[in-house]
Write a protein that holds these residues in place. Structure first.
Motif, short mmCIF file in Angstrom:
data_model
loop_
_atom_site.label_atom_id
_atom_site.label_comp_id
_atom_site.label_asym_id
_atom_site.label_seq_id
_atom_site.Cartn_x
_atom_site.Cartn_y
_atom_site.Cartn_z
N GLY A 1 0.95 -1.26 0.07
CA GLY A 1 0.24 -0.06 0.01
C GLY A 1 0.85 1.32 0.02
O GLY A 1 0.65 2.05 -0.82
N TYR A 2 2.00 1.36 0.88
CA TYR A 2 2.89 2.54 0.83
C TYR A 2 3.56 2.64 -0.52
O TYR A 2 3.72 3.55 -1.05
CB TYR A 2 3.76 2.26 1.95
N LYS A 3 4.00 1.46 -0.98
CA LYS A 3 4.51 1.68 -2.43
C LYS A 3 3.61 2.12 -3.50
O LYS A 3 4.14 2.96 -4.08
CB LYS A 3 5.16 0.10 -2.62
N ASN A 4 2.30 1.44 -3.35
CA ASN A 4 1.35 1.90 -4.45
C ASN A 4 1.17 3.36 -4.18
O ASN A 4 1.01 4.13 -5.15
CB ASN A 4 0.35 1.04 -4.18
N LEU A 5 1.01 3.85 -2.88
CA LEU A 5 0.91 5.09 -2.66
C LEU A 5 1.78 6.14 -3.11
O LEU A 5 1.59 7.17 -3.93
CB LEU A 5 0.42 5.38 -1.22
N LEU A 6 3.03 5.70 -3.00
CA LEU A 6 4.26 6.55 -3.52
C LEU A 6 4.02 6.53 -4.97
O LEU A 6 4.56 7.55 -5.69
CB LEU A 6 5.54 5.75 -2.96
N LEU A 7 3.82 5.40 -5.73
CA LEU A 7 3.89 5.24 -7.06
C LEU A 7 2.71 6.23 -7.80
O LEU A 7 3.01 6.96 -9.05
CB LEU A 7 3.57 4.02 -7.46
N GLU A 8 1.54 6.18 -7.29
CA GLU A 8 0.51 6.98 -7.63
C GLU A 8 0.79 8.31 -7.54
O GLU A 8 0.57 9.33 -8.31
CB GLU A 8 -0.87 6.40 -6.82
N ARG A 9 1.43 9.05 -5.99
CA ARG A 9 1.79 10.18 -6.03
C ARG A 9 2.75 10.69 -7.12
O ARG A 9 2.54 11.63 -7.68
CB ARG A 9 2.07 10.39 -4.57
N LYS A 10 3.70 9.66 -7.40
CA LYS A 10 4.72 10.18 -8.32
C LYS A 10 4.18 10.22 -9.54
O LYS A 10 4.57 11.24 -10.41
CB LYS A 10 5.91 8.87 -8.23
N LEU A 11 3.24 9.33 -10.05
CA LEU A 11 2.51 9.34 -11.22
C LEU A 11 1.80 10.49 -11.36
O LEU A 11 1.87 11.16 -12.66
CB LEU A 11 1.82 8.12 -11.49
N HIS A 12 1.03 11.11 -10.39
CA HIS A 12 0.16 11.95 -10.39
C HIS A 12 0.94 13.09 -10.60
O HIS A 12 0.58 14.36 -11.20
CB HIS A 12 -0.70 12.02 -9.06
N GLY A 13 2.19 13.42 -9.90
CA GLY A 13 3.02 14.34 -9.76
C GLY A 13 3.44 14.73 -11.37
O GLY A 13 3.73 15.84 -11.87
N LEU A 14 4.13 13.69 -12.03
CA LEU A 14 4.51 13.67 -13.26
C LEU A 14 3.47 13.97 -14.38
O LEU A 14 3.91 14.96 -15.21
CB LEU A 14 5.23 12.42 -13.78
N LEU A 15 2.30 13.57 -13.94
CA LEU A 15 1.18 14.18 -15.07
C LEU A 15 0.90 15.61 -14.70
O LEU A 15 0.57 16.14 -15.95
CB LEU A 15 -0.08 13.46 -14.87
N THR A 16 0.60 16.11 -13.67
CA THR A 16 0.70 17.50 -13.34
C THR A 16 1.72 18.22 -13.73
O THR A 16 1.81 19.41 -14.62
CB THR A 16 0.57 17.78 -12.00
N LEU A 17 3.13 17.77 -13.85
CA LEU A 17 4.09 18.45 -14.30
C LEU A 17 4.20 18.40 -15.58
O LEU A 17 4.57 19.59 -16.51
CB LEU A 17 5.49 17.97 -13.77
#
Length: 281
Positions: free
Chosen positions: A178-194
């Protein structure tokens, strides 16, 4: 003279031939009479023999007839005796018919009982054999039951230990996943926003810069390269996320299979499997 001479010779020859003929005829008559006499004698002898033969036969037949008459008389007497005995036997048979019928019925009944006796005896022997086999099987089953009870106790202990260890491992893996998925999702969301910000900034820069077509093409190509690199990174992150979710779900399926094998309800699981991420989201 010659005629007279030959006439005399012819006469003499005729006389000689006549004499010879008469002599031969006389001899023939004598032989004929001799043969007739012999035939008569032979016939008389044969007739006498035949007469004697038939006389003997007649005498023997008379003797045989007398003997047969005596035998017929004796047979008649015996027949009368046998008729009397037959009448006695018929009366006895009539008197024995009813006991004979009863005896036949009794024999038939005894034969049926004998057949049933043999069948019951065979069935009893088979039952004894089956009983021995069943007793042996019961003894083996009792021993197997004791062994299975011991093994069941051991399996229950192992199941409890495995359940505790597996639950603890699942919780740890779930937390890590769950922690790793959360990090990956946040990272993916950040990259999409960027990426969106970069696209907006790039559009504004291109609109304000009024670059020539060649420079604009060069900048577009570079931008496309950067976008392809970012898309590849996003796709890699999505693949990693799918792998993590699949590993998590496979582990949960294995855990459910173990719970089912050990007879533990699935309601005790306490969490739901993660859904696979759809590429592009």
């Amino acid at each position: 003279e010659m005629e007279a001479k030959y006439t005399r010779k012819m006469q003499a020859l005729r006389d000689e031939l006549d004499l010879r003929r008469k002599t031969e005829i006389h001899e023939l008559e004598e032989r004929k009479n001799t043969q007739i006499s012999e035939l008569i004698g032979n016939h008389e002898g044969a007739f006498g023999a035949i007469k004697n033969y038939y006389n003997d036969i007649t005498a023997k037949n008379l003797t045989l007839i007398n003997l047969l008459k005596e035998q017929v008389e004796e047979l008649k007497k015996k027949e009368a005796v046998l008729e009397k005995e037959k009448a006695d036997v018929v009366r006895e048979n009539k008197g024995l018919a009813e006991p004979l019928h009863e005896a036949q019925e009794l024999v038939a009944e005894l034969q049926r009982k004998l057949v049933n006796y043999y069948k019951d005896k065979e069935a009893l022997m088979n039952s004894k054999a089956h009983l021995k086999i069943a007793q042996k099987e019961l003894k083996d089953l009792k021993w197997e039951h004791e062994v299975l009870e011991q093994r069941f106790s051991q399996v229950q202990e192992e199941r409890d230990d495995l359940y505790q260890n597996f639950t603890r491992a699942i919780n740890e893996v779930q937390q890590k996943t769950g922690y790793k998925n959360l990090l990956l999702e946040r990272k993916l969301h950040g990259l999409l926003t960027l990426l969106e910000q970069k696209e907006v900034e790039l559009s504004e820069v291109l609109a304000a810069s009024n670059l020539d077509p060649s420079a604009l093409s060069l900048v577009s190509h570079k931008l496309e390269d950067v976008l392809n690199s970012k898309n590849a990174t996003i796709q890699d992150l999505q693949i990693q996320l799918a792998r993590v979710c699949k590993a998590h779900n496979d582990m949960l399926q294995t855990f459910e299979a173990k719970l089912t094998a050990f007879g533990i309800p699935l309601d005790n699981l306490g969490f739901q499997p993660l859904s696979f991420p759809i590429p592009g989201q």
